[in-house]
Design a protein around this motif. Structure first.
Motif: not given
Length: 405
Positions: A173, A175, A258-259
């Motif tokens: 997760h 990115e 993070y996602a």
């Protein structure tokens, strides 16, 4: 010894590069936590006076000087102390391979690659400050570390920051990662003024106190280029997922995106003792009493800007090398080492550093096959080839240019 001991147990530690700036900061942390460390070996290049004094202060078992010409002087300085003395390349590599809970690899330049590999081969946990080891030998080194179950703990402020906020359990997760750059002494200079920069200008870093080579690399942003290649290997992130942002205050050292939209960042005053303490204590926390504490209210402003690849082409060249892979990162590093030496010696202008690196990479890659490195010998061969080509460019194509006075 792939994982370090927990709790309050004493850790055995060897320090390679003990007389450099990283060695200074490491010694400060060891002395502030004296009961937590037993120093096995200190390795220095040639400054035997400092090496001997440090060996006494840290009560080391052994002191090793890489330059054999200083062997006898080191013996004389440590006579009667009970501290063993050794000298030469083989002794340095042997020191890295001796069993220890932690081996600090802080030797400058390509000579630090082989000792770092020897430490990993021996199964020692490695605290890595030698950029060139991962830049040049990243695939070989990370593969060996995985085989040996060795943890590599980054000592650079940026990589250590990322390490602290990089959630392995949520790797899928993540990115992107961002490394920050101070911008160096020439952040606000225009291109014409940068072209006429002197050595003293390049060594006038606004935030950090570092060795000569690293300070010049910061001025060209080559240092940040080396760091993005390192991050690529350390965190297994694709080149497109690694970002650089210029942050003049040097308070935010690294960020993980993070996602869910969260961005986790590590902050601290620009003092190498903080990341070194974090690495030496991992997975715990130790004291770093000498470090000034961060007060955001007093600081008041944190600013960020995109790097200018027109004024600082070395960062773009590093991204090109990372995407090319194989020999390209090693060639980038080797050519940069040779170009910086030429600049220091007055053989080229500051702006010629990027020209030398670009020409070296073009010539070498045009004549080679793009096959992955399979061994340390491949790495060292590419390094030697890059140094040779870059020196030839300085001697033949830039002869007589000279750095401005």
């Amino acid at each position: 010894m792939g994982e370090m001991v927990d709790g309050n147990d004493t850790r055995t530690i060897a320090i390679l590069g003990a007389t450099g700036s990283i060695g200074d900061s490491t010694a400060d942390i060891v002395l502030a936590n004296r009961d937590r460390f037993h120093v096995t070996t200190l390795v220095g290049h040639s400054n035997v006076d400092k090496l001997a004094a440090r060996a006494k202060a840290l009560r080391a078992e052994r002191a090793v000087v890489a330059d054999e010409r200083h062997h006898q002087k080191l013996k004389d300085l440590l006579a009667g102390t009970g501290i063993d003395v050794a000298a030469g390349r083989r002794a340095v590599i042997a020191s890295a391979a001796e069993a220890a809970d932690l081996v600090v690899c802080a030797m400058v330049g390509s000579p630090g690659i082989e000792p770092a590999m020897a430490a990993i081969e021996a199964g020692n946990t490695v605290a890595l400050a030698n950029k060139e080891a991962l830049v040049c030998a990243g695939p070989v080194m990370m593969k060996l570390a995985a085989q040996k179950g060795v943890r590599i703990l980054p000592l650079d402020s940026e990589h250590n920051a990322l390490f602290q906020v990089f959630e392995d359990t949520n790797r899928s997760h993540i990115e992107a990662i961002t490394v920050t750059a101070s911008g160096g002494p020439f952040r606000t200079w225009d291109a014409e003024r940068i072209r006429s920069a002197t050595l003293s200008d390049a060594l006038n870093h606004p935030n950090w106190t570092m060795g000569q080579k690293v300070t010049i690399d910061s001025a060209t942003l080559a240092n940040k280029g080396l760091e993005v290649i390192e991050a690529h290997h350390l965190f297994a992130m694709s080149p497109d997922a690694i970002k650089v942002v210029v942050h003049p205050q040097s308070i935010v050292h690294g960020m993980v995106h993070y996602a869910d939209g969260s961005v986790l960042a590590q902050l601290g005053m620009p003092d190498m003792r903080t990341p070194i303490a974090a690495a030496l204590a991992w997975p715990n926390r130790y004291q770093a009493p000498q470090v000034e504490r961060l007060d955001l209210a007093t600081l008041s402003t944190l600013s960020f800007e995109r790097p200018d690849l027109e004024r600082f082409p070395m960062l773009g060249l590093a991204f090109d090398a990372m995407r090319e892979g194989a020999a390209a990162p090693a060639l980038f590093n080797a050519a940069n080492e040779a170009a910086v030496t030429a600049f220091v010696e007055g053989k080229c202008a500051f702006s010629d550093i990027a020209t030398i690196v670009a020409m070296t990479m073009d010539q070498a890659l045009a004549a080679s096959t793009s096959r992955p490195f399979a061994s340390l010998e491949d790495v060292l061969s590419a390094d030697q080839n890059g140094q040779r080509l870059a020196n030839a460019i300085v001697d033949d194509q830039l002869h007589g240019v000279g750095a401005p006075s």
